[in-house]
Each structure stands twice: as C-alpha cells, then as structure tokens.
Design a protein around this motif. Structure first.
Motif, PDB file in Angstrom:
ATOM      1  N   GLU A 162       0.847  -1.357  -0.033  1.00  0.00           N
ATOM      2  CA  GLU A 162      -0.194   0.063  -0.052  1.00  0.00           C
ATOM      3  C   GLU A 162       0.932   1.267  -0.169  1.00  0.00           C
ATOM      4  O   GLU A 162       1.990   1.030   0.406  1.00  0.00           O
ATOM      5  CB  GLU A 162      -0.887  -0.104   1.238  1.00  0.00           C
ATOM      6  CG  GLU A 162      -1.909  -0.975   1.122  1.00  0.00           C
ATOM      7  CD  GLU A 162      -2.960  -0.913   2.386  1.00  0.00           C
ATOM      8  OE1 GLU A 162      -3.390   0.239   2.766  1.00  0.00           O
ATOM      9  OE2 GLU A 162      -3.070  -1.814   3.098  1.00  0.00           O
ATOM     10  N   LEU A 163       0.290   2.191  -0.586  1.00  0.00           N
ATOM     11  CA  LEU A 163       1.292   3.527  -0.812  1.00  0.00           C
ATOM     12  C   LEU A 163       1.603   4.115   0.914  1.00  0.00           C
ATOM     13  O   LEU A 163       2.650   4.283   0.841  1.00  0.00           O
ATOM     14  CB  LEU A 163       0.171   4.677  -1.404  1.00  0.00           C
ATOM     15  CG  LEU A 163       1.178   5.811  -1.864  1.00  0.00           C
ATOM     16  CD1 LEU A 163       2.315   5.701  -2.480  1.00  0.00           C
ATOM     17  CD2 LEU A 163       0.336   7.000  -2.200  1.00  0.00           C
ATOM     18  N   LYS A 164       0.813   3.808   1.655  1.00  0.00           N
ATOM     19  CA  LYS A 164       1.140   4.490   3.012  1.00  0.00           C
ATOM     20  C   LYS A 164       2.363   3.717   3.584  1.00  0.00           C
ATOM     21  O   LYS A 164       2.982   4.174   4.540  1.00  0.00           O
ATOM     22  CB  LYS A 164      -0.082   4.561   3.986  1.00  0.00           C
ATOM     23  CG  LYS A 164      -0.468   3.018   4.223  1.00  0.00           C
ATOM     24  CD  LYS A 164      -1.551   3.466   5.496  1.00  0.00           C
ATOM     25  CE  LYS A 164      -2.202   2.080   6.107  1.00  0.00           C
ATOM     26  NZ  LYS A 164      -2.701   1.074   5.634  1.00  0.00           N
ATOM     27  N   ASN A 165       2.537   2.473   3.113  1.00  0.00           N
ATOM     28  CA  ASN A 165       3.790   1.377   3.731  1.00  0.00           C
ATOM     29  C   ASN A 165       5.096   1.703   2.917  1.00  0.00           C
ATOM     30  O   ASN A 165       5.805   0.923   3.337  1.00  0.00           O
ATOM     31  CB  ASN A 165       3.204   0.129   3.663  1.00  0.00           C
ATOM     32  CG  ASN A 165       2.375   0.076   4.798  1.00  0.00           C
ATOM     33  OD1 ASN A 165       2.215   0.567   5.535  1.00  0.00           O
ATOM     34  ND2 ASN A 165       1.341  -1.083   4.439  1.00  0.00           N
ATOM     35  N   THR A 166       4.802   2.400   1.670  1.00  0.00           N
ATOM     36  CA  THR A 166       6.214   2.460   0.988  1.00  0.00           C
ATOM     37  C   THR A 166       7.368   2.999   1.905  1.00  0.00           C
ATOM     38  O   THR A 166       8.411   2.843   1.350  1.00  0.00           O
ATOM     39  CB  THR A 166       5.888   3.421  -0.302  1.00  0.00           C
ATOM     40  OG1 THR A 166       5.379   4.710   0.057  1.00  0.00           O
ATOM     41  CG2 THR A 166       5.134   2.901  -1.368  1.00  0.00           C
ATOM     42  N   SER A 167       7.205   3.932   2.771  1.00  0.00           N
ATOM     43  CA  SER A 167       8.237   4.426   3.631  1.00  0.00           C
ATOM     44  C   SER A 167       8.846   3.495   4.591  1.00  0.00           C
ATOM     45  O   SER A 167       9.958   3.891   5.025  1.00  0.00           O
ATOM     46  CB  SER A 167       7.665   5.677   4.342  1.00  0.00           C
ATOM     47  OG  SER A 167       6.655   5.076   5.154  1.00  0.00           O
ATOM     48  N   LYS A 168       8.446   2.248   4.201  1.00  0.00           N
ATOM     49  CA  LYS A 168       9.225   1.286   5.288  1.00  0.00           C
ATOM     50  C   LYS A 168      10.203   0.300   4.562  1.00  0.00           C
ATOM     51  O   LYS A 168      10.503  -0.427   5.113  1.00  0.00           O
ATOM     52  CB  LYS A 168       8.130   0.636   5.989  1.00  0.00           C
ATOM     53  CG  LYS A 168       7.097   1.107   6.875  1.00  0.00           C
ATOM     54  CD  LYS A 168       6.173  -0.170   7.225  1.00  0.00           C
ATOM     55  CE  LYS A 168       4.879   0.597   8.076  1.00  0.00           C
ATOM     56  NZ  LYS A 168       4.032  -0.153   8.022  1.00  0.00           N
ATOM     57  N   TYR A 169      10.048   0.553   3.044  1.00  0.00           N
ATOM     58  CA  TYR A 169      10.769  -0.455   2.201  1.00  0.00           C
ATOM     59  C   TYR A 169      11.789   0.455   1.326  1.00  0.00           C
ATOM     60  O   TYR A 169      11.959   1.570   1.026  1.00  0.00           O
ATOM     61  CB  TYR A 169       9.763  -0.989   1.425  1.00  0.00           C
ATOM     62  CG  TYR A 169       8.753  -2.057   1.985  1.00  0.00           C
ATOM     63  CD1 TYR A 169       9.210  -3.376   2.402  1.00  0.00           C
ATOM     64  CD2 TYR A 169       7.654  -1.504   2.573  1.00  0.00           C
ATOM     65  CE1 TYR A 169       8.439  -4.223   2.994  1.00  0.00           C
ATOM     66  CE2 TYR A 169       6.822  -2.511   3.237  1.00  0.00           C
ATOM     67  CZ  TYR A 169       7.087  -3.649   3.592  1.00  0.00           C
ATOM     68  OH  TYR A 169       6.267  -4.498   4.235  1.00  0.00           O
ATOM     69  N   GLY A 170      12.598  -0.700   0.510  1.00  0.00           N
ATOM     70  CA  GLY A 170      13.334  -0.081  -0.744  1.00  0.00           C
ATOM     71  C   GLY A 170      12.318  -0.173  -1.709  1.00  0.00           C
ATOM     72  O   GLY A 170      11.455  -1.199  -1.649  1.00  0.00           O
ATOM     73  N   ILE A 171      12.049   1.138  -2.615  1.00  0.00           N
ATOM     74  CA  ILE A 171      11.031   1.128  -3.437  1.00  0.00           C
ATOM     75  C   ILE A 171      11.517   1.094  -4.967  1.00  0.00           C
ATOM     76  O   ILE A 171      12.659   2.081  -5.088  1.00  0.00           O
ATOM     77  CB  ILE A 171      10.121   2.158  -3.244  1.00  0.00           C
ATOM     78  CG1 ILE A 171       9.489   2.088  -1.952  1.00  0.00           C
ATOM     79  CG2 ILE A 171       9.115   2.215  -4.321  1.00  0.00           C
ATOM     80  CD1 ILE A 171       8.396   0.936  -1.550  1.00  0.00           C
ATOM     81  N   CYS A 172      10.977   0.507  -5.851  1.00  0.00           N
ATOM     82  CA  CYS A 172      11.674   0.379  -7.188  1.00  0.00           C
ATOM     83  C   CYS A 172      11.041   1.317  -8.157  1.00  0.00           C
ATOM     84  O   CYS A 172      10.128   1.561  -8.020  1.00  0.00           O
ATOM     85  CB  CYS A 172      11.325  -1.158  -7.825  1.00  0.00           C
ATOM     86  SG  CYS A 172      12.229  -2.275  -6.707  1.00  0.00           S
ATOM     87  N   THR A 173      11.967   1.703  -9.355  1.00  0.00           N
ATOM     88  CA  THR A 173      11.346   2.511 -10.389  1.00  0.00           C
ATOM     89  C   THR A 173      11.604   1.780 -11.444  1.00  0.00           C
ATOM     90  O   THR A 173      12.826   1.550 -11.956  1.00  0.00           O
ATOM     91  CB  THR A 173      12.137   3.831 -10.374  1.00  0.00           C
ATOM     92  OG1 THR A 173      12.405   4.271  -9.105  1.00  0.00           O
ATOM     93  CG2 THR A 173      11.619   4.763 -11.572  1.00  0.00           C
ATOM     94  N   PRO A 174      10.666   1.008 -12.175  1.00  0.00           N
ATOM     95  CA  PRO A 174      10.510   0.243 -13.340  1.00  0.00           C
ATOM     96  C   PRO A 174      11.013   1.360 -14.602  1.00  0.00           C
ATOM     97  O   PRO A 174      10.824   2.380 -14.543  1.00  0.00           O
ATOM     98  CB  PRO A 174       9.402  -0.332 -13.511  1.00  0.00           C
ATOM     99  CG  PRO A 174       8.619   0.135 -12.260  1.00  0.00           C
ATOM    100  CD  PRO A 174       9.248   1.266 -11.787  1.00  0.00           C
ATOM    101  N   LYS A 175      11.704   0.734 -15.505  1.00  0.00           N
ATOM    102  CA  LYS A 175      11.966   1.373 -16.917  1.00  0.00           C
ATOM    103  C   LYS A 175      10.573   1.463 -17.473  1.00  0.00           C
ATOM    104  O   LYS A 175       9.796   0.695 -17.326  1.00  0.00           O
ATOM    105  CB  LYS A 175      12.993   0.737 -17.745  1.00  0.00           C
ATOM    106  CG  LYS A 175      14.573   0.689 -17.277  1.00  0.00           C
ATOM    107  CD  LYS A 175      15.268   0.253 -18.289  1.00  0.00           C
ATOM    108  CE  LYS A 175      16.681   0.794 -18.006  1.00  0.00           C
ATOM    109  NZ  LYS A 175      17.671   0.544 -18.981  1.00  0.00           N
ATOM    110  N   SER A 176      10.505   2.418 -18.165  1.00  0.00           N
ATOM    111  CA  SER A 176       9.080   2.792 -18.840  1.00  0.00           C
ATOM    112  C   SER A 176       8.688   1.740 -19.502  1.00  0.00           C
ATOM    113  O   SER A 176       7.368   1.426 -19.603  1.00  0.00           O
ATOM    114  CB  SER A 176       9.000   4.294 -19.572  1.00  0.00           C
ATOM    115  OG  SER A 176      10.076   4.261 -20.445  1.00  0.00           O
ATOM    116  N   ASP A 177       9.323   0.911 -20.436  1.00  0.00           N
ATOM    117  CA  ASP A 177       9.201  -0.054 -21.202  1.00  0.00           C
ATOM    118  C   ASP A 177       9.269  -1.231 -20.577  1.00  0.00           C
ATOM    119  O   ASP A 177       9.346  -2.510 -21.361  1.00  0.00           O
ATOM    120  CB  ASP A 177      10.128  -0.073 -22.498  1.00  0.00           C
ATOM    121  CG  ASP A 177      11.459  -0.120 -22.336  1.00  0.00           C
ATOM    122  OD1 ASP A 177      11.856   0.009 -21.168  1.00  0.00           O
ATOM    123  OD2 ASP A 177      12.122  -0.322 -23.241  1.00  0.00           O
TER     124      ASP A 177
END
Ligand code: UTP
Length: 288
Positions: A162-177
């Motif tokens: 959940e968005l509210k839990n993102t601050s507890k983890y390492g969060i990924c940014t995928p490549k657009s494709d």
C-alpha cells in the motif's frame, strides 16, 4: 548455478526490545522452531549448498542452535527419547553453515559487505534473517534464482505494498518499457517519503546479486537512517549492470513486525497436526 547464500542477522532488532536484549530477533520462535531455521530451510530447498550467517557479538545463541549439542543428545538417547533426539539432531542437514561477525552494526549494506571473501566472484543469494516466506510452488529464493537464470543479472524480490507503507521499504522505479515478470529497473530508493515513492513495488528481503556489488559497498556513503544501505549500492550498480525486479509469488511475514509475527505463528500452527484442531477452536472462540 547459484550455490551460496548470505543471511544477515546482525541487526539490533529494536522493534522487539526488550526481548531482543537477550534473545536474537532471528530466534523468536514460531511455536517450537526459530524463524531463522525456516529461512535456512528455504535456502536448502532451493539447492543452496553454503550459507553465510552474518551475526554480531550477542548472537551466539544462533550459532549454538545450528550446532550439535552432544550432551543433550546423549541424555535424550540414554532416556530412550529417540524422537526428541532426532528433532535436535536433524536441524539444517545437507548444508554447510558458515559464520562471520559484523563488528559494528552500520547497516544492511555493511552487513552484506562482510560476505565478500565467502562469495568470491559469483552471483549469490541474500535472504534477510527476519523475513519469512511461504512460496507458492517454489521457495521464494528459488523463484529469484530461476529469474536470474533467465536475465543473468541481479534480481530483487518484490511485492506490491500500500502507498502508505512505501516508507518502510526499498522502492523500485521500473524502466518505462519494462514488462512483468522480469522488470528492468532504472532506480531504487530506500524508505522514501510516501509522497516521493516512485511506485508501490517494494523489495521484500530476498535478492540475487552479482559480485560487482562489493566494490560499491566498500565506498558506499550512509543513507536513510544514517546506515550503509544495500539499496543505495544497488542503485549505483545500475550504472554498469542491469538490475531486475521480480514479484515473488507467495506469502511473506516480516517477523520483525509484531502483528506479522503473530500471523506467522497462527498460520504455521494451523499446519501442525498435533495442535491444529485445538488452535482452530481457540481462534473461533476468540473471534466471537
Ligand atoms: P532491519 O532493519 O529489519 O533489522 O534489518 P534490525 O535493525 O535488526 O531491526 P529493527 O528495525 O531495529 O527492529 C534487516 C536485516 O538486516 C540485518 C538485520 O539483522 C535484519 O536481518 N542487519 C541490519 C544486519 O545484519 N546488520 C546491520 O547493521 C543492520
């Protein structure tokens, strides 16, 4: 073929104080076995032959747990308690367990750096000592090992949070494709503020890393929480190598979190023949 795994288990476990003052978080029992045994077994089931446990000075009980206890074993045999003897003797068979101490708790990245000599120049698995998985069909780390066989690059085990839990983890940014299941990444950030989270794809305590990570960890500056973060070194790895995210299929328990820990006890208890019926009755009674 990935044959080596690293299990960092040197952290302070502050979320479980005061018990972690004397008992390592990784030995918190899921009824009658410690959480770390489930993690070691996951690695064994995945075909790992050598495990390095990263410990600290007050975690000797972990080393004792995986060692033989000749005195206890001979007492059990002398009393003809053969089943109990087998229970204590048969822990973590068919694997070599190695240990190293992280002398200062400078963060997960610093913990993984302690594995450099053990790992050598091959890809390796990382399983966090407080994240338990019940993988669907395959152990969680095996799913990532199979993904590595396809992409031949580092793979981070992920899950949607959940968005509210993102601050507890390492969060990924995928490549657009990028397309599932092998999602190539262009970034990763440790414990972002909720409003800055680049996605809801969170790293859940399982990794396959290439040995290129070590030279980056050596000069990695401190990041979130003033700790040397593995996530920050993985971000720098992306400058020279591809890094992928792969969604692990299965149920995860963050045993460092109290409610997850209780859920793990209930779920595993409900699978234990000698208690499952009584436990189900208890749960039904409490639910009323
Ligand atoms: P956590 O942040 O979940 O563990 O680190 P922690 O620091 O023990 O727990 P809290 O947050 O204070 O309750 C994830 C994993 O990395 C290991 C921990 O043991 C855990 O398995 N770790 C962390 C180390 O081995 N060394 C460190 O310096 C930090």
């Amino acid at each position: 073929m990935i044959k080596k795994a690293v299990i960092p288990a040197a952290g302070y476990g502050t979320r479980f104080l005061p018990i972690t003052k004397a008992l390592p978080k990784e030995l918190l029992p899921i009824i009658d076995r410690p959480t770390i045994e489930y993690i070691v077994n996951e690695a064994i089931e995945a075909g790992i032959t050598d495990i390095l446990l990263i410990v600290s000075s007050n975690k000797n009980a972990i080393i004792d747990y995986f060692d033989y206890n000749i005195e206890l074993e001979s007492i059990l045999l002398s009393k003809n308690k053969v089943e109990e003897y087998k229970l204590v003797r048969n822990i973590a068979q068919n694997v070599n367990i190695h240990y190293i101490r992280q002398r200062e708790q400078l963060g997960l990245g610093h913990a993984v750096l302690q594995a450099e000599a053990f790992v050598g120049n091959e890809p390796f698995a990382v399983l966090l000592g407080d994240d338990m998985y019940v993988g669907k069909d395959q152990p969680a780390i095996k799913q990532l090992m199979d993904a590595y066989d396809v992409v031949q690059s580092s793979v981070l085990g992920t899950m949607e949070v959940e968005l509210k839990n993102t601050s507890k983890y390492g969060i990924c940014t995928p490549k657009s494709d990028a397309v599932k299941p092998y999602v190539e990444l262009k970034g990763v950030v440790e414990k972002p503020k909720v409003e800055e989270a680049p996605s809801r794809s969170a790293i859940g305590g399982r990794y396959i890393l290439t040995p290129g990570i070590f030279k980056l960890l050596k000069n990695q500056e401190r990041g979130a929480g003033n700790e040397i973060q593995l996530t920050d070194a993985i971000l720098r790895l992306m400058a020279t190598e591809k890094v992928y995210a792969y969604d692990i299929i299965g149920k995860r328990y963050d045993v460092g979190n109290k409610v997850d820990y209780i859920e793990a006890i209930l779920d595993f208890g409900l699978k234990k023949d000698e208690i499952k019926e009584d436990l189900q009755k208890l749960i039904n009674r409490k639910a009323k």
